[in-house]
Write a protein that holds these residues in place. Sequence first.
Motif, short mmCIF file in Angstrom:
data_model
loop_
_atom_site.label_atom_id
_atom_site.label_comp_id
_atom_site.label_asym_id
_atom_site.label_seq_id
_atom_site.Cartn_x
_atom_site.Cartn_y
_atom_site.Cartn_z
N TYR A 69 0.87 -1.17 0.00
CA TYR A 69 0.00 0.00 0.00
C TYR A 69 0.90 1.22 0.00
CZ TYR A 69 -2.74 3.78 2.07
OH TYR A 69 -3.33 5.00 2.34
N TYR B 149 1.20 4.79 0.53
CA TYR B 149 0.49 5.93 1.11
C TYR B 149 1.04 7.25 0.59
CZ TYR B 149 4.46 5.50 4.36
OH TYR B 149 5.72 5.36 4.91
N PRO C 181 -3.46 1.23 5.60
CA PRO C 181 -4.23 0.86 4.41
C PRO C 181 -5.73 0.96 4.65
CG PRO C 181 -2.51 -0.76 4.85
CD PRO C 181 -2.58 0.14 6.05
N TYR D 244 1.35 -4.94 2.47
CA TYR D 244 -0.06 -5.08 2.80
C TYR D 244 -0.52 -6.54 2.73
CZ TYR D 244 -5.12 -4.22 2.25
OH TYR D 244 -6.49 -4.22 2.38
N SER E 34 -6.57 5.37 -3.96
CA SER E 34 -5.26 5.09 -3.37
C SER E 34 -4.42 4.31 -4.38
CB SER E 34 -5.41 4.29 -2.07
OG SER E 34 -6.25 4.95 -1.15
N MET F 141 -1.96 0.85 -4.84
CA MET F 141 -1.36 -0.40 -4.43
C MET F 141 -0.23 -0.71 -5.41
SD MET F 141 -3.03 -1.56 -1.74
CE MET F 141 -4.61 -1.32 -0.90
#
Length: 216
Positions: free
Chosen positions: A73, A75, A90, A130, A156, A158
């Motif tokens: 993940y 961020y 996440p 993740y 978001s 990944m």
Amino acid sequence: MSEYQLKPTRWLYVVAILIPVFACLGTALVVYLNVPDLPGTLDAIGVKNLTQVVVPGSADVTFPQKGAYAVYYEYRSVIDGISYARNEYPPIMTCQLTSKDSGRNIMLEPSQVEGNVYTTRNPTRAGVMYKMISIDQPGIYTFSCNYPNGSAVPRSVMAVGPNMVWEFFNIALKPIAAGFVGTIVFVGACGFSVLVISLVAYKRHQSKKFRDAQAA
């Protein structure tokens, strides 16, 4: 002819000494062959080899060989000039990895560990592991993540690719294991060499005593 008359040649000392020498060279060769080309290897498991996926959404990911992979993940991330900055934790999403060849769903194991993060030098990208993936059949897979309620926001990022933690330890352990085995072989060779030298020295001593006794 009595065994005491058989005087072992001094060349056996040379052979005995060469045994640990060759064992040492063999150990060095094994360790060398198990030490990877670090710049190339580290690049291969770096963030450049992660396939970024904007979620909710999906994308095809190629796994070139079987082994351990991971979902990260990110961020903090940038895709096509668009910056993404989210909370370090996440979001709650349902993720899936499906083989395009067989249609089989691959299990994604949870693997969020505090401190298990990566960041680039600039630092435009930062992420945390993740999910863990185990691929037993190389090929193209479709990775997707969606919110349980079907929402399309917030978006978001990944990233799917090599399991950097696993690969790092694999890189580190291979030469260590090779060195450990090589050390055992070297110590064994030294012990065998000492045994041969002791045996030759004993036989030569016995032969000399026998000849001295005969001369008297």
